[in-house]
Write a protein that holds these residues in place. Structure first.
Motif, PDB file in Angstrom:
ATOM      1  N   PHE A   1       0.828  -1.198   0.000  1.00 40.05           N
ATOM      2  CA  PHE A   1       0.000   0.000   0.000  1.00 40.05           C
ATOM      3  C   PHE A   1       0.863   1.249   0.000  1.00 40.05           C
ATOM      4  CE2 PHE A   1      -4.474  -1.259   1.144  1.00 40.05           C
ATOM      5  CZ  PHE A   1      -4.290  -2.589   0.833  1.00 40.05           C
ATOM      6  N   GLN A   2       0.235   2.362  -0.398  1.00 43.76           N
ATOM      7  CA  GLN A   2       0.973   3.621  -0.431  1.00 43.76           C
ATOM      8  C   GLN A   2       1.448   4.014   0.964  1.00 43.76           C
ATOM      9  OE1 GLN A   2      -0.991   6.612  -2.700  1.00 43.76           O
ATOM     10  NE2 GLN A   2       0.234   8.252  -1.859  1.00 43.76           N
ATOM     11  N   ASN A   3       0.582   3.867   1.964  1.00 40.47           N
ATOM     12  CA  ASN A   3       0.975   4.179   3.335  1.00 40.47           C
ATOM     13  C   ASN A   3       1.355   2.873   4.041  1.00 40.47           C
ATOM     14  OD1 ASN A   3       1.200   4.808   5.998  1.00 40.47           O
ATOM     15  ND2 ASN A   3      -0.727   5.919   6.139  1.00 40.47           N
ATOM     16  N   PRO A   4       2.674   2.666   4.302  1.00 36.45           N
ATOM     17  CA  PRO A   4       3.104   1.388   4.885  1.00 36.45           C
ATOM     18  C   PRO A   4       2.401   1.082   6.206  1.00 36.45           C
ATOM     19  CG  PRO A   4       5.009   2.732   4.268  1.00 36.45           C
ATOM     20  CD  PRO A   4       3.787   3.583   4.098  1.00 36.45           C
ATOM     21  N   GLU A   5       2.092   2.108   6.985  1.00 39.18           N
ATOM     22  CA  GLU A   5       1.529   1.864   8.312  1.00 39.18           C
ATOM     23  C   GLU A   5       0.162   1.184   8.264  1.00 39.18           C
ATOM     24  OE1 GLU A   5       1.683   5.395  10.643  1.00 39.18           O
ATOM     25  OE2 GLU A   5       3.864   5.361  10.735  1.00 39.18           O
ATOM     26  N   HIS A   6      -0.555   1.341   7.148  1.00 37.46           N
ATOM     27  CA  HIS A   6      -1.836   0.642   7.027  1.00 37.46           C
ATOM     28  C   HIS A   6      -1.664  -0.860   7.109  1.00 37.46           C
ATOM     29  CE1 HIS A   6      -3.871   4.236   4.866  1.00 37.46           C
ATOM     30  NE2 HIS A   6      -4.164   4.213   6.146  1.00 37.46           N
ATOM     31  N   GLN A   7      -0.468  -1.345   6.747  1.00 40.04           N
ATOM     32  CA  GLN A   7      -0.293  -2.777   6.592  1.00 40.04           C
ATOM     33  C   GLN A   7       0.253  -3.477   7.816  1.00 40.04           C
ATOM     34  OE1 GLN A   7       1.768  -2.442   2.580  1.00 40.04           O
ATOM     35  NE2 GLN A   7       0.837  -4.467   2.493  1.00 40.04           N
ATOM     36  N   PHE A   8       0.667  -2.734   8.829  1.00 40.17           N
ATOM     37  CA  PHE A   8       1.311  -3.377   9.965  1.00 40.17           C
ATOM     38  C   PHE A   8       0.274  -3.936  10.930  1.00 40.17           C
ATOM     39  CE2 PHE A   8       4.925  -0.178   9.148  1.00 40.17           C
ATOM     40  CZ  PHE A   8       5.405  -0.978   8.136  1.00 40.17           C
ATOM     41  N   VAL A   9       0.464  -5.196  11.340  1.00 44.58           N
ATOM     42  CA  VAL A   9      -0.520  -5.845  12.212  1.00 44.58           C
ATOM     43  C   VAL A   9       0.093  -6.344  13.520  1.00 44.58           C
ATOM     44  CG1 VAL A   9      -2.100  -6.502  10.368  1.00 44.58           C
ATOM     45  CG2 VAL A   9      -0.231  -8.024  10.954  1.00 44.58           C
ATOM     46  N   THR A  10       1.404  -6.194  13.705  1.00 47.52           N
ATOM     47  CA  THR A  10       2.029  -6.641  14.948  1.00 47.52           C
ATOM     48  C   THR A  10       2.838  -5.484  15.539  1.00 47.52           C
ATOM     49  OG1 THR A  10       4.123  -7.333  13.998  1.00 47.52           O
ATOM     50  CG2 THR A  10       2.327  -8.936  13.938  1.00 47.52           C
ATOM     51  N   SER A  11       3.508  -5.748  16.663  1.00 49.63           N
ATOM     52  CA  SER A  11       4.270  -4.666  17.296  1.00 49.63           C
ATOM     53  C   SER A  11       5.777  -4.911  17.218  1.00 49.63           C
ATOM     54  CB  SER A  11       3.832  -4.496  18.750  1.00 49.63           C
ATOM     55  OG  SER A  11       3.893  -5.739  19.399  1.00 49.63           O
ATOM     56  N   ARG A  12       6.213  -5.871  16.377  1.00 51.10           N
ATOM     57  CA  ARG A  12       7.647  -6.113  16.213  1.00 51.10           C
ATOM     58  C   ARG A  12       7.941  -6.352  14.749  1.00 51.10           C
ATOM     59  NH1 ARG A  12       9.828 -11.042  17.900  1.00 51.10           N
ATOM     60  NH2 ARG A  12      12.020 -10.516  17.631  1.00 51.10           N
ATOM     61  N   VAL A  13       9.052  -5.815  14.261  1.00 48.91           N
ATOM     62  CA  VAL A  13       9.407  -5.965  12.851  1.00 48.91           C
ATOM     63  C   VAL A  13       9.499  -7.437  12.456  1.00 48.91           C
ATOM     64  CG1 VAL A  13      11.276  -5.602  11.201  1.00 48.91           C
ATOM     65  CG2 VAL A  13      10.499  -3.704  12.633  1.00 48.91           C
ATOM     66  N   ALA A  14      10.170  -8.261  13.284  1.00 53.51           N
ATOM     67  CA  ALA A  14      10.350  -9.672  12.938  1.00 53.51           C
ATOM     68  C   ALA A  14       8.999 -10.400  12.906  1.00 53.51           C
ATOM     69  CB  ALA A  14      11.297 -10.340  13.929  1.00 53.51           C
ATOM     70  N   ASP A  15       8.112 -10.095  13.874  1.00 56.38           N
ATOM     71  CA  ASP A  15       6.786 -10.725  13.892  1.00 56.38           C
ATOM     72  C   ASP A  15       5.996 -10.361  12.645  1.00 56.38           C
ATOM     73  OD1 ASP A  15       7.411 -11.712  16.329  1.00 56.38           O
ATOM     74  OD2 ASP A  15       6.261 -10.234  17.480  1.00 56.38           O
ATOM     75  N   GLU A  16       6.180  -9.118  12.220  1.00 52.00           N
ATOM     76  CA  GLU A  16       5.478  -8.618  11.054  1.00 52.00           C
ATOM     77  C   GLU A  16       5.772  -9.497   9.836  1.00 52.00           C
ATOM     78  OE1 GLU A  16       2.695  -6.226   9.942  1.00 52.00           O
ATOM     79  OE2 GLU A  16       3.576  -5.839  11.903  1.00 52.00           O
ATOM     80  N   LEU A  17       7.041  -9.912   9.700  1.00 52.13           N
ATOM     81  CA  LEU A  17       7.437 -10.736   8.556  1.00 52.13           C
ATOM     82  C   LEU A  17       6.951 -12.168   8.705  1.00 52.13           C
ATOM     83  CD1 LEU A  17      11.050  -9.363   8.106  1.00 52.13           C
ATOM     84  CD2 LEU A  17       9.082  -8.968   6.635  1.00 52.13           C
ATOM     85  N   ALA A  18       6.683 -12.606   9.950  1.00 50.73           N
ATOM     86  CA  ALA A  18       6.285 -13.996  10.175  1.00 50.73           C
ATOM     87  C   ALA A  18       4.792 -14.216   9.952  1.00 50.73           C
ATOM     88  CB  ALA A  18       6.673 -14.415  11.594  1.00 50.73           C
ATOM     89  N   VAL A  19       3.997 -13.139   9.970  1.00 50.16           N
ATOM     90  CA  VAL A  19       2.537 -13.280   9.878  1.00 50.16           C
ATOM     91  C   VAL A  19       2.113 -14.066   8.636  1.00 50.16           C
ATOM     92  CG1 VAL A  19       0.395 -11.995   9.491  1.00 50.16           C
ATOM     93  CG2 VAL A  19       1.993 -11.229  11.225  1.00 50.16           C
ATOM     94  N   GLY A  20       2.562 -13.641   7.455  1.00 52.10           N
ATOM     95  CA  GLY A  20       2.141 -14.253   6.207  1.00 52.10           C
ATOM     96  C   GLY A  20       2.496 -15.735   6.116  1.00 52.10           C
TER      97      GLY A  20
END
Lengths: 266, 476
Positions: B334-353
Motif C-alpha cells: 500500500f501507499q501508506n506502509p503503516e496501514h499494513q502493519f498488524v504486529t508490534s515487532r518488525v520480525a513478527d510482522e514478517l512472520a505473519v504471512g
C-alpha cells in the motif's frame, strides 16, 4: 467528502437564522422539562408543537424524517423491548403470545416512551440540521463564553472525522492483503475488529497531534485574547426564541397537570 | 524580514540518547533563501521546529543559542511561520477563508483588518477559489497553497517550509513551488529532498552533517561540485546523478492476472489489462483516474462493479479467494506502509504471512531472517514497526509482501517520498524479482521509476482505456 452534519435547511428561514446558542438553549429548555413526567400526553403536545414549527426552521418534513431515522430505529427497538419485558400487561388483550401478550396497557406504555423519545430528539435534529458547525463554535465562544481552545479545537477535530471512514476501509483491505481474515470464526472476527480499531485509533491520534502542532504554530496557544473574524450576535429575537421555548414547555406541562394526567418520574 | 543566528546550537529530545541536531553555527541574513539539506536523520525538521518555537523547554535539552532577530524563537513566535508536509493536518476550518483567518484571530488582529489580509494572502499564493470554498473539496496542492496562505497572512519575518511538497503528486508540487517562487519579501528556509525542483527557489545551500555540525554552506554550484557524490550516496537527490535503466532482457510470459473491462462506479472507467510473469508494468495517469482502485482490483482486494478478473488458473476471481490463498499468490504493497502493519515487532510482522500459509516454524524463521538481511532490517528486528523512519517502513512493507513468495506483486506508489538511497534499493530489488520470474505492477507518478524500471507503461486516463498490446512491450 462532506461533513455528516452539514446544514440542510434554508438558511434564511426565520428560526434557522437565529443564533446557534439560542437555538441550542431553546431546544434544551423546551425538551428537558418533558422528562419529568411519564404520561403520554405531555410529549404528544410537545411533539405537535415541534412539528408545527418545522417550516419556520426552513426544513422539509421529508428531510426531517431522513435526518431522524436513527430515532425511528430506536423507537422500533423500544416497542419490541416493551412487548418482551413490560411488567404492566393490563388492559384488553390484543394478541395472545403467552408470556408476551400484547395488551392495550403494553401499547400505551410503549407509546408514551416512544413519544418522549421523539419529543426530546426532534429539537436536537432541528438545531443541528439548521446550524453550520463553524457558526455553532463561533457562537459558543462569543455568546456563551465557552473556551476557544475547547470549541475551536473540537471543530478542527470534527473536520478530520470523514477521513476515518476511508482509513477504516484501507486498514481492512490491507489486513486481507497480509493474509489476515476471520473466515467464519466469530472470535477471530472480533479480534480482527479490535486490532483494526486499534490501528485506526493510533492513526487518528497521530493526525490529531500533527494538527495540534500546526494550530499552535499559527498562534492558537499564543495567550493573546482572540479576535473574531465572524461576528455572532445574540439579539432580542434570540432571547425571544429562548423565552418562547420555556413558555411552550410550561404550557404543555400545565395542560397535563390541569387534566390530572401528570405522573412525576420520582 | 528577519535574521536568523545559531551559535553552537544543539537539541536532544527528552528520553533520547543521541542529539537530534548539534554544533550548528549558522547565520542567515535578512531576505536570504536557503535550502537545508542532509541525509535523513540529520535533524533538519528538528532545526525548523526549533526556529518555529515549537520545542518547549521541558521537552528536551538545548545547547548553544538560537535567535531570530536577537530573540529566543519561543518568544518570537510571530516572526516565524512554518508549513508542514501533510495538508490534511494543517487545515483547521471548513471554509477556505475562515482557515486563513484562524491565525489572524489567534494573534488578536482587529476584525476590520482580518478580511483584507485574508484576501491579500490568498492572492499571493494564487488561490483560485472564493473564500467560501470548502476545504474538504481542495486537491492536495490547493490545500497546501491554502496552508501557505494561512501562514503568510501572519506576515512572518522568516518562512520555514518543511518538505511542503513531499505528500503531493507532481501537479500539486508544481502548484506549491509556483506559489513559493513569488514570495520575495521574506527570509526563507526550505527543507526539500527533491533538490532539482527546489533549486530555482533558493540562492544558498546548507548541508547538515549527521552527528553534528555543518558540512557545507554556499551557492548550489559550489556545494554540489564539492559534495555532490557524497550527498548522492547518502540518499540526497542531487541533480545530475542518473541511474542506468534496468529493463528486462526476456519477454513476459502469459498473464498471471487479467482484468477484462473492469470498472468501479465513479472511481474507474472500464479497463482491460493483464500482468505477466517477468515484467514490470507501470500504471500512470493523473489523480482521480482510478490508479489505486485498479491496483486494489488486480490485487484481489476490491470487487469491480462490472467486468471480470481471472488469474492463477482459478475459476473464482481474486477478490473471492480466501486471504491466505491470496497472499500466497499476490502481494500488495500500500501507499501508506503503516496501514499494513498488524504486529508490534518488525520480525513478527514478517512472520505473519508465512504462518498463515501453514509453513513450519523453522521455515518461517528462515524466511524472516533472510528478508531482514535482504532489506537491511536486521538491526531493527525488535523495533516497533510504527517507530520506523519513512524509508525503513517502506522496506518493511515490501518485505512483508515478499514473505509469502507471491508470483505477482502489486505496488501503489512504492517510491513516493523516498530518499535516493532507498529508491535505488527498491528499484534494484524489484528488477531482481522481475528477472526471477515475478510479475510486478506498480501504480506510480514517478517518471524516474518508469524510465529506469518499467518494461511496459499503461497510461490511465479519465476516459475508458483499452490495453493496446497485452503481451508485447516496447524495447528501450
Amino acid at each position: 467528502m462532506t461533513l455528516a452534519f452539514q446544514p440542510v435547511a434554508d438558511p434564511a428561514a426565520p428560526l434557522a437564522r437565529r443564533n446557534p446558542v439560542a437555538k441550542l438553549a431553546a431546544a434544551l429548555l423546551f425538551s428537558l422539562p418533558l422528562i419529568a413526567t411519564l404520561d403520554p400526553l405531555t410529549p404528544a403536545i410537545a411533539l405537535a408543537i415541534e412539528l408545527a414549527l418545522v417550516p419556520l426552521f426552513g426544513l422539509r418534513y421529508a428531510t426531517l424524517a431522513r435526518r431522524a431515522w436513527p430515532v425511528l430505529v430506536a423507537s422500533l427497538g423500544l416497542l419490541v423491548t416493551m412487548v418482551l419485558f413490560s411488567a404492566n400487561r393490563s388492559g384488553t388483550l390484543l394478541l395472545d403470545l403467552g408470556p408476551f401478550d400484547v395488551t392495550t396497557g403494553v401499547l400505551m406504555s410503549a407509546l408514551g416512551l416512544i413519544l418522549r423519545l421523539f419529543a426530546v430528539a426532534v429539537p436536537g435534529v432541528l438545531v443541528f440540521a439548521t446550524t453550520d458547525p463553524t457558526d455553532l463554535a463561533d457562537a459558543l465562544v462569543q455568546n456563551a463564553k465557552a473556551p476557544a481552545r475547547f470549541a475551536i479545537g473540537a471543530l478542527a477535530a470534527f473536520r478530520l472525522l470523514p477521513l476515518l471512514g476511508a482509513e477504516w476501509q484501507m486498514l481492512t483491505l490491507a489486513r486481507r492483503a497480509r493474509g489476515v481474515d476471520a473466515g467464519r470464526n466469530p472470535v477471530a472476527a472480533l479480534r480482527l475488529f479490535v486490532s483494526t480499531a486499534f490501528a485506526l485509533l493510533v492513526g487518528a491520534l497521530r493526525r490529531g497531534g500533527r494538527l495540534a502542532v500546526a494550530m499552535d504554530a499559527r498562534g492558537f496557544d499564543s495567550g493573546i485574547p482572540r479576535t473574531y473574524a465572524r461576528r455572532q450576535s445574540f439579539q432580542r429575537a434570540d432571547a425571544a426564541l429562548v423565552a418562547g421555548a420555556v413558555l411552550l414547555s410550561a404550557l404543555a406541562l400545565t395542560v397535563t397537570i390541569t387534566l390530572g394526567l401528570f405522573r412525576p418520574i420520582i | 524580514m528577519s535574521e536568523v543566528v545559531l551559535r553552537g546550537f544543539g537539541w536532544r529530545h527528552a528520553g533520547r540518547r543521541a542529539w537530534a541536531v548539534r554544533d550548528v553555527d549558522l547565520h542567515i541574513a535578512h531576505g536570504e533563501r536557503v535550502l537545508l539539506l542532509g541525509p535523513s536523520g540529520a535533524g533538519k525538521s528538528t532545526l525548523l521546529a526549533a526556529l518555529a518555537g515549537l520545542l518547549p523547554e521541558d521537552s528536551g535539552e538545548a545547547e548553544g543559542t538560537i535567535e531570530i532577530d536577537g530573540l529566543d524563537p519561543r518568544k518570537a513566535r510571530d516572526r516565524a511561520g512554518i508549513v508542514f508536509q501533510d495538508p490534511q493536518t494543517q487545515l483547521v476550518m471548513a471554509r477556505s477563508g475562515d482557515d486563513v483567518a484562524f491565525g489572524l484571530e489567534n494573534r488578536g488582529v482587529p476584525p476590520a483588518q482580518i478580511w483584507p489580509r485574508v484576501s491579500d494572502a490568498l492572492d499571493r499564493v494564487g488561490f483560485p477559489y472564493p473564500i467560501t470554498r470548502s476545504t474538504a473539496a481542495l486537491s492536495g496542492g490547493e490545500a497546501q497553497r491554502l496552508a501557505l496562505a494561512g501562514v503568510l497572512a501572519l506576515r512572518p519575518g522568516v518562512l520555514l517550509l518543511d518538505e511542503p511538497t513531499a505528500n503531493l503528486d507532481p501537479a500539486g508540487a508544481t502548484l506549491v513551488r509556483e506559489s513559493v517562487s513569488g514570495l520575495t519579501d521574506t527570509t526563507m528556509i526550505l527543507v526539500e529532498h527533491r533538490v532539482a525542483e527546489a533549486l530555482p527557489l533558493v540562492e544558498r545551500v546548507v548541508v547538515l552533517e549527521p552527528g553534528g555540525g555543518i558540512r557545507a554552506d554556499g551557492t548550489p554550484e559550489m556545494v554540489f561540485a564539492a559534495y555532490g557524490d557524497r550527498l548522492a550516496d547518502e540518499g540526497v537527490w542531487v541533480p545530475g546523478f542518473t541511474i542506468p535503466p534496468l529493463k528486462s532482457a526476456t519477454a513476459a510470459t502469459p498473464d498471471l492476472v487479467r482484468a477484462e473491462a473492469v470498472s468501479v462506479l465513479n472511481r474507474l472507467a472500464p479497463v482491460t489489462l493483464g500482468v505477466g510473469a517477468g515484467e514490470v508494468l507501470a500504471v500512470t495517469g493523473p489523480n482521480g483516474a482510478g490508479k489505486s482502485t485498479l491496483a486494489l482490483i488486480i490485487g484481489g482486494l476490491l470487487a469491480p462493479s462490472a467486468g471480470r478478473v481471472r488469474g492463477f488458473g482459478d475459476a473464482k476471481p481474486p477478490h473471492k479467494w480466501r486471504a491466505a490463498t491470496l497472499t500466497g499468490r499476490i502481494g500488495s504493497v500500500f501507499q501508506n506502509p503503516e496501514h499494513q502493519f498488524v504486529t508490534s515487532r518488525v520480525a513478527d510482522e514478517l512472520a505473519v504471512g508465512p504462518r498463515r500459509l501453514g509453513r513450519s516454524p523453522t521455515a518461517v524463521a528462515t524466511t524472516v531472517s533472510d528478508l531482514l538481511e535482504r532489506l537491511r532490517l536486521t538491526k531493527l528486528a525488535n523495533a516497533n514497526p510504527y517507530t520506523l523512519s519513512g524509508g525503513e517502513a517502506r522496506r518493511l512493507s515490501v518485505a512483508t509482501a515478499l514473505a509469502t513468495a507471491p508470483r505477482l506483486l502489486v505496488l501503489d506508489e512504492p517510491t513516493f517520498g523516498q530518499d535516493r538511497r532507498t529508491w535505488i534499493e527498491l528499484v534494484t530489488l524489484l528488477a531482481t524479482l522481475r528477472d526471477d520470474g515475478h510479475g510486478i505492477m506498480a501504480v506510480t507518478h514517478d517518471d524516474d521509476f518508469v524510465q529506469t524500471l518499467a518494461d511496459r507503461t499503461f497510461p490511465l486516463g479519465t476516459a475508458p482505456f483499452q490495453d493496446p498490446l497485452p503481451h508485447r512491450r516496447p524495447r528501450p
